[in-house]
Design an enzyme around this catalytic site. Structure first.
Site, PDB file in Angstrom:
ATOM      1  N   ARG A 199      70.962  75.580  -7.828  1.00 46.36           N
ATOM      2  CA  ARG A 199      70.845  76.736  -6.900  1.00 46.36           C
ATOM      3  C   ARG A 199      70.990  76.481  -5.530  1.00 46.36           C
ATOM      4  O   ARG A 199      70.485  77.114  -4.502  1.00 46.36           O
ATOM      5  CB  ARG A 199      69.952  77.730  -7.246  1.00 46.36           C
ATOM      6  CG  ARG A 199      68.340  76.857  -7.299  1.00 46.36           C
ATOM      7  CD  ARG A 199      67.300  77.619  -7.728  1.00 46.36           C
ATOM      8  NE  ARG A 199      66.100  77.062  -7.473  1.00 46.36           N
ATOM      9  CZ  ARG A 199      65.428  77.077  -6.373  1.00 46.36           C
ATOM     10  NH1 ARG A 199      65.567  77.855  -5.181  1.00 46.36           N
ATOM     11  NH2 ARG A 199      64.134  76.142  -6.286  1.00 46.36           N
ATOM     12  N   ASN A 200      71.456  75.275  -5.028  1.00 45.93           N
ATOM     13  CA  ASN A 200      71.516  74.858  -3.706  1.00 45.93           C
ATOM     14  C   ASN A 200      72.783  74.333  -3.116  1.00 45.93           C
ATOM     15  O   ASN A 200      73.559  73.856  -4.270  1.00 45.93           O
ATOM     16  CB  ASN A 200      70.448  73.562  -3.717  1.00 45.93           C
ATOM     17  CG  ASN A 200      69.512  73.713  -2.245  1.00 45.93           C
ATOM     18  OD1 ASN A 200      70.326  74.106  -1.310  1.00 45.93           O
ATOM     19  ND2 ASN A 200      68.298  73.383  -2.395  1.00 45.93           N
TER      20      ASN A 200
END
Ligand SMILES: [Zn+2]
Length: 391
Positions: A199-200
């Site tokens: 999620r980065n």
């Protein structure tokens, strides 16, 4: 074109669930729900309906009833004995629940659109605070997952769903369903597929993890989560854009597939690592990378709790690659992990998403040891023209 025989793992429970109704069944269902109770789906519930429906959450065919819910919370399994660690629940208010009884068929809608029907098998009031403690290991409301859980409505409805209109989200070209990735992997001739969850934005430590796995597999499926995350995180389109540039420049064609998983993060740390692994098994992946503090938040979980939880289970049908957290070592002069670097910690510097976020926020270019310059340039350019962080 003749496809190669698939060598991909079976879905969790042996069968990929498909809860989408055909045209005729849709007509029947539409008649069934005229006059039925109607419930508007929140963003998170809409995503859950989509994932149950297309088999991402196999073997689930609907929202959990009391028995499955209780077993998942207390014993990390379903009543059929399969491992499952995160409750998938349909919550409604006490007032709305008065009008719903077991056996009812209710309509799930989004705006003016009918999405699915739910045949109510069970209606129950869980002890959310007690359960949050078991799921998240804490009831501390600074934990975003706990906060969300405690804010759920009081009554849970269990029962199978059938979908009239499969929900679609942004990033449609990347929002694969398990049947599609299974086809793609087979066409690519990949017999071993490593899934990488993120999620980065892509930075050098994640690149190191991916490449470590790519050395020993046929392909990598980089599966970015796009759903509600937490305030201050990069927005999903920014993460995706950075990855598109990165993969084009740094990975061989035919070795990496980029996808988006529309699913809300729960920040349940170790339990969520297992949930993420099962989803990727359903997508046809043979391996799953679990790094340091997978799906963790703040200091709520131990660094490698998400590795250790897998020791509680037998063969999950997907191999977990438990990788240590990479850092930059000034002595080694590259990204390494404690497995290959002998130098004391004073030579180490962290490659963290938080650090990168802070630099980008201040308009500074992260050093190339932290992030590829092309990715940094993309982020800074976007940051000048719009807000790139989640509110
Ligand atoms: Zn070193």
């Amino acid at each position: 074109m003749k496809l190669k025989m698939s060598n991909l793992p079976l879905p969790h429970g042996g069968r990929l669930i498909d809860r989408r109704l055909g045209k005729n069944e849709c007509r029947k269902a539409a008649r069934l729900i005229s006059g039925a109770q109607v419930f508007e789906l929140s963003d998170n519930l809409l995503m859950d309906v989509a994932k149950i429906s297309d088999g991402s959450f196999s073997p689930l065919e609907g929202f959990m009833d009391r028995e499955d819910y209780g077993l998942v919370v207390k014993q990390k399994k379903l009543k059929n004995g399969l491992v499952w660690t995160i409750p998938i629940v349909f919550d409604i208010s006490r007032k709305a629940a008065l009008a719903v009884k077991t056996g009812d068929t209710i309509a799930l809608i989004r705006g003016a659109h009918p999405i699915a029907i739910l045949v109510v098998r069970d209606k129950f009031i869980p002890d959310r605070r007690k359960d949050a403690k078991l799921i998240f290991g804490t009831t501390d409301e600074r934990h975003p997952g706990v906060r969300e859980y405690l804010n759920k409505k009081d009554v849970f409805l269990g029962g199978d769903i059938s979908t009239l209109n499969q929900p679609r989200f942004g990033f449609f070209a990347f929002d694969y369903e398990p049947r599609q990735t299974r086809d793609i992997f087979t066409q690519m001739g990949w017999r071993t597929v490593v899934a990488f969850h993120s999620r980065n934005v892509i930075h050098r430590a994640h690149e190191f993890l991916q490449k470590s796995a790519m050395q020993v597999s046929d392909g990598i499926f980089i599966h970015l989560i796009a759903g509600k995350t937490k305030t201050g995180d990069f927005l999903p389109d920014i993460i995706l854009g950075g990855y598109q540039r990165f993969i084009k420049l740094y990975y061989p064609k035919q070795r990496a597939l980029l996808g988006v998983l529309t699913c809300a993060m729960k920040f349940a740390g170790p339990r969520e690592a297992v949930f993420h692994a099962i989803i990727r098994k359903n997508y046809g992946c043979t391996h799953f990378i679990v790094g340091r503090d997978h799906a963790g938040v703040g200091g709520f979980y131990q660094k490698y709790a998400a590795h250790n939880i897998f020791d509680e289970f037998g063969d999950l049908g997907i191999t977990i690659l438990k990788l240590s957290g990479p850092y930059f070592c000034k002595k080694c002069r590259e990204i390494v992990t404690e497995k290959v670097c002998p130098h004391p910690t004073r030579y180490h510097s962290a490659v963290s998403g938080t650090l990168i976020r802070d630099l980008i926020k201040r308009g500074k270019t992260p050093p190339p040891d932290l992030m590829r310059p092309e990715v940094a340039k993309f982020l800074l350019r976007k940051a000048r023209i719009k807000n790139i962080f989640s509110a």
